[in-house]
Motif scaffolding. Structure first.
Motif, short mmCIF file in Angstrom:
data_model
loop_
_atom_site.label_atom_id
_atom_site.label_comp_id
_atom_site.label_asym_id
_atom_site.label_seq_id
_atom_site.Cartn_x
_atom_site.Cartn_y
_atom_site.Cartn_z
N ILE A 112 38.55 40.24 27.80
CA ILE A 112 37.65 41.39 27.88
C ILE A 112 36.25 40.87 28.16
N ARG A 113 35.61 41.40 29.22
CA ARG A 113 34.24 41.04 29.54
C ARG A 113 33.31 41.94 28.74
N LYS B 209 36.22 44.49 33.97
CA LYS B 209 36.05 44.47 32.51
C LYS B 209 37.20 43.80 31.78
N ILE B 210 38.41 43.99 32.27
CA ILE B 210 39.60 43.46 31.59
C ILE B 210 40.33 42.50 32.52
#
Length: 124
Positions: free
Chosen positions: A114-115, A86-87
């Motif tokens: 950030i995804r 995610k990050i």
């Protein structure tokens, strides 16, 4: 055209062609390690070409380090992490190899990504 408000000189911009060639491959080194060598050649019409050579080493698809060389410009070292998919967090240090190195001590870059969406599996 644009007028410079400081001295009222007229500045004209024109579009020029840009050419980019990129090649990379993933090479499995061991069970947990992957090497990605990369070559990037950029050229803008009327200017000399710029060549980048990179080598990125990835460990278990979540941590990486990279060495970068840009012809007639500089060298860089980067490290990064993919946290829970995610990050993305990375740090880079670039040292110029031209005469400007006597004036500046290099540059530091910290990047946070950030995804917002899950990655989709590649089609087989």
């Amino acid at each position: 055209s644009y007028t410079n408000v400081n001295d009222n000189r007229n500045i004209t911009y024109k579009l020029v062609r840009h050419y980019i060639l990129s090649a990379a491959a993933d090479v499995k080194l061991q069970t947990n390690w992957t090497l990605r060598p990369q070559l990037l050649i950029r050229n803008a019409q009327g200017l000399p070409a710029q060549v980048d050579i990179n080598a990125m080493f990835t460990y278990k698809a979540f941590m990486w380090t990279a060495l970068n060389y840009r012809h007639a410009s500089g060298v860089a070292l980067s490290v990064g992490w993919d946290i829970r998919n995610k990050i993305l967090l990375s740090y880079s240090f670039e040292q110029p190899t031209t005469d400007i190195r006597h004036v500046v001590g290099g540059s530091h870059e910290v990047c946070l990504g950030i995804r917002l969406k899950k990655q989709q599996a590649a089609p087989t």
